[in-house]
Scaffold this active site. Structure first.
Site, PDB file in Angstrom:
ATOM      1  N   LYS A 244       0.824  -1.198   0.001  1.00  0.00           N
ATOM      2  CA  LYS A 244      -0.052   0.063   0.051  1.00  0.00           C
ATOM      3  C   LYS A 244       1.051   1.222  -0.064  1.00  0.00           C
ATOM      4  CE  LYS A 244      -3.836   2.287   2.454  1.00  0.00           C
ATOM      5  NZ  LYS A 244      -4.956   1.940   3.573  1.00  0.00           N
TER       6      LYS A 244
ATOM      7  N   SER B 187      -9.372   3.099   2.291  1.00  0.00           N
ATOM      8  CA  SER B 187      -8.226   3.507   1.599  1.00  0.00           C
ATOM      9  C   SER B 187      -7.053   2.459   0.838  1.00  0.00           C
ATOM     10  CB  SER B 187      -7.127   4.385   2.502  1.00  0.00           C
ATOM     11  OG  SER B 187      -6.657   3.912   3.521  1.00  0.00           O
TER      12      SER B 187
ATOM     13  N   SER C   6     -10.542   1.087   6.523  1.00  0.00           N
ATOM     14  CA  SER C   6      -9.837   1.219   5.244  1.00  0.00           C
ATOM     15  C   SER C   6      -9.358  -0.211   5.107  1.00  0.00           C
ATOM     16  CB  SER C   6      -8.606   1.906   5.216  1.00  0.00           C
ATOM     17  OG  SER C   6      -8.999   3.467   5.213  1.00  0.00           O
TER      18      SER C   6
END
Length: 454
Positions: free
Chosen positions: A70, A145, A169
């Protein structure tokens, strides 16, 4: 196309039916064929370099497995932008502690997965890399996210993905991409960000995968104990199933959370699967004031964000998106009394959950199905106006506020044809109990087998 979950791919590597170079080549071919329309994997590294690294992958539980990290976690030698134009050219010289654990375990880092700017908002778009789209409907959001991670898993570009979760997220993108996402108890995965270690306890890193066994595989690596972190409680230790559990179904929190039609029907059916497995499912009245939880959450969140990202208002004022500016300005305006009240509410909620006569709380993982990818955020749900960029994700706050373990499992597909997930929230420190329940649910359902169109 690569088949199977990460565990099966690693088994094939150890058995010699495929080697790490071959797996890397198949992974990169899949990304080349699929990623242009989805935009989940970003900062992809050179093919020849990756093939060479795969051949030399160090021994470990993830030996030879390609992974994209990520874009909020620092990766040495690989661009880490945090989705912000202010960091478009940022290339860290060192890995974050979590990424270092992945490398030591034998994972080969191929690039990054897309995220919104600084992870703010559950929709993965930013000025650096653009929008990540839902593999099940390219006109829709992949969530956030950890949206890039969820979409990459769903599209079979990677078999295992890391993520982080402040406000859903790891759960919202898992639900919208028909995969599993797990927010561990706070401290099980020691936070890798520098700075305060005592007051800011809202966010954690965790795993995403296409099976519960893969979640546990990655969680075991991520949760290596950190003697320098006061809240570190790793490593993760599996435990035998407890048997019959008492599960509280909260639905829409007594109407406090606006829900798009169809969400509660799907999630209610998923909860019924747990009842059919022999668990006691009880509909619950709201156990706490949703308004109080929201007040505490928004206060502590804005204060935390202002503390970490506030300097951007001076160093890069023209590169701060409106939602971040709002959070920072709100956080800077808070008083000590505001913070004490928020902390008291958080403490009261933790005491309440600790004393509840249920093992698991169940809630939808989002309040609406994946929305138009060209939106910034939904302005209303079922006719109810959303008064902030994140109000539409209020359903994830009960677990986030007190650092409870929360697993998102696939709950099926809604009227738009896109997936939805169900949150299973446990008591602090009882991560294995939550994952055991998820494993039983996984075995009783087949949603994970429904793949996006090629």
């Amino acid at each position: 196309m690569i088949t199977g979950d990460a565990t099966s791919q690693l088994k094939a590597l150890r058995a010699g039916s495929i080697d790490a170079v071959g797996l890397m080549a198949l992974t990169l071919d899949r990304i080349a064929a699929t990623n242009p329309s989805i935009n989940a994997v970003v900062a992809l590294r050179d093919r020849d370099t990756l093939l060479a690294e795969a051949a030399q992958a160090p021994a470990g539980p993830l030996q030879g497995l390609p992974m994209a990290v990520k874009d909020l976690a620092d990766t040495a030698g690989i661009a880490t932008t945090y989705g912000s134009p202010a960091f478009r050219d940022h290339v860290p010289v060192a890995d974050s502690p979590m990424v270092a654990r992945l490398r030591r375990a034998g994972a080969v880092i191929i690039g990054k997965t897309n995220t919104p700017e600084f992870g703010l908002g559950s929709h993965s778009y930013n000025p650096v890399y653009g929008v990540t789209r839902n593999p099940y409907d390219l006109s829709r959001s992949a969530g956030g996210s950890s949206g890039g991670a969820g979409a990459a898993l769903a599209a079979r570009m990677v078999a295992l993905a890391d993520g982080s979760d402040m406000m859903g997220s790891l759960r919202n993108p898992a639900g919208w991409n028909n995969v599993f996402g797990f927010r561990p108890s706070y401290g099980l995965v020691a936070p890798s960000n520098p700075g305060d270690l005592f007051l800011s306890q809202l966010s954690t890193e965790g795993p995403m995968a296409r099976s519960i066994r893969d979640l546990e595989l990655l969680l075991a690596v991520q949760s290596a104990p950190d003697p320098m972190h006061p809240h570190s409680s790793g490593p993760y230790r599996p435990a035998p199933p407890k048997g019959r559990l008492r599960i509280g179904w909260l639905g829409d929190w007594g109407g406090a959370y606006a829900m798009e039609p169809g969400v509660l029907d799907l999630c209610g059916a998923a909860v019924q699967v747990l009842a059919d497995l022999g668990h006691d499912v009880v509909p619950m009245a709201p156990p706490f004031s949703a308004a109080a939880l929201w007040e505490a959450w928004t206060t502590l969140r804005s204060w935390t964000i202002a503390g970490s990202l506030g300097p951007l208002l001076h160093s890069a004022p023209d590169q701060v998106k409106p939602e971040l500016r709002w959070e920072i300005e709100r956080g800077l305006a808070l008083s000590a009394a505001d913070l004490r009240r928020a902390s008291t509410i958080r403490s009261d909620w933790f005491r309440h959950t600790a004393g509840m006569d249920v093992d698991i709380l169940a809630l939808p993982s989002a309040q609406l199905f994946a929305f138009d990818a060209d939106w910034t955020w939904p302005r209303q749900i079922a006719g109810r106006q959303m008064d902030s960029y994140h109000r539409w994700m209020e359903v994830v706050v009960p677990a986030s506020l007190t650092g409870l373990p929360a697993l998102c499992v696939p709950a099926g597909f809604g009227p738009p044809g896109t997936p939805m997930g169900l949150q299973l929230i446990g008591h602090r420190g009882r991560d294995a109990c939550v994952l055991n329940l998820g494993r039983a649910y996984e075995a009783a359902t087949s949603w994970i087998d429904r793949q996006p169109a090629p």
